[in-house]
Design an enzyme around this catalytic site. Sequence first.
Site: not given
Length: 519
Positions: A123, A144, A156, A194
């Site tokens: 991540s 991900h 992802e 993120n």
Amino acid sequence: MTAIERSRTVAVVGAGTMGQGIAQVALLAGHRVLIHDIDGALAATGAGLVRDRVERMAAKGRLDRAEAEDAAGRIRAAEGLADLADAALVVEAVVEDVTVKRALFAALEEVVSPDALLATNTSSLSVTELAAGLAHPGRFLGLHFFNPAPLLPLVEVVSGSATDPAAAERAYRTVLGWGKTPVRCADTPGFIVNRIARPFYAEAFAVYEEQGADPATIDAVLRESGGFRMGPFALTDLIGQDVNEAVTRSVWESFFRSPKFTPSLAQRRLVQSGRLGRKSGHGWYPYGEGAQPAAPRTAGPEEAPEKVTVVGDLGPAAALADLIEEAGIAVTSTAHGGPYIQLPGEGQLVLADGKTAVEFTDVVYFDLALDYREATRVALSVSEDTSERTLAEAVGLFQRLGKQVSVIGDVPGMIVARTVAMLIDLTADAVARGVASAEDIDTAMRLGVNYPLGPSEWHTRLGRDWAYDLLHHLDERCPGGRYAPSLALFKLGYADDGEADGGAAEGDAAVDEAQEGTG
């Protein structure tokens, strides 16, 4: 490029919670699944736990009994890496350490077939860096998943600098076939979620550090006005302050300490004090036996004005005119000037625009809402120069509309507005840099962190120059680069109609005219 066939084996290395979740997803999609871990006993335990979950699904009627029995026979623990030789896809879910991961993939290359895909579930680490040194980096990519992997739909699909587009497409179609929602992403710090999510936390913490409002009030405004599922203070308590701050710090360092991603000193102090959130019994809020939920600051009852004048086009707040009239308050409209709502006592209600109330006489700013009709709370911002009558009329007006009112400090951009503007800006910049498409970013933010709208959807709804103007004003009042609008946002807001200079000046002039004679 087609998905990996159901007849092919999928291997998962790392038998922790995430590894088990990924294994369960592949298993229920019809693959034979192998789980490997450096601790053989943990691998066997992990495979057993996946079988138990499948059995519980059948017991609850969520899975056909015959399908459950078939799945239980298709998963086992691998004793060594050599057992993974037939895997068409190997997904790594081990400790977040570059050295460990690179050594693992180097060993896997010696075992798996040339057409096998190698994927990391990292991540925070660079997919490009993890692929360095591999003999065949083209087949290496990031997948991900979000925790818990069996429940959350988003994945992802991250392409490193050396990833073969065909490999990324094959992985994308495979994940899609597993019933997940994949989004394509370039290898960038934080990937999509993120990276783009940082302002949701950072702006709330900044308002708190600026003494604008307490955590409970900020959380309530973002939930009840902004439409977000959870407020950032409660959410980071759930995630863990140490985990959330580490991600923020990692993204900040990866972007060479860009002011756009500067971590929060207040959150750092929480981590240093051991107040990590729910897991430690105290974070922004107290937890455990006897802990009382924090209440947001809410204004007491005030009389609503009998009439108001809507001056100009309220833009994102245009729905207020109808709501006010429906509430039995007389509304007069004038197209000239504004935009603002003129109150009977000569004070003005102005939608948050990145300026401060102290710059003007008798002005109350109100925050952005996802939907003013559905919102149950509205934040107001005042300065010491705002008269008691104007504030009372503003509070009473929104209370008549059925809203609870939180009066916060004189913070430019307020709470929801500055958060949304920053999300829009980071998204525009990411799209312009080829990180992902606007559609994929919107999908990722809705599914990955439950945002009510994707940033590009917000941008379309609010108008092409709204975020740029607000951030431009914020940057003037809080210099240093954090709020400087990106070039991409500038182009989206102005350059496409050839009125870049005139548009910016015209936008400022409209706001100044709204305050004519009040400053």
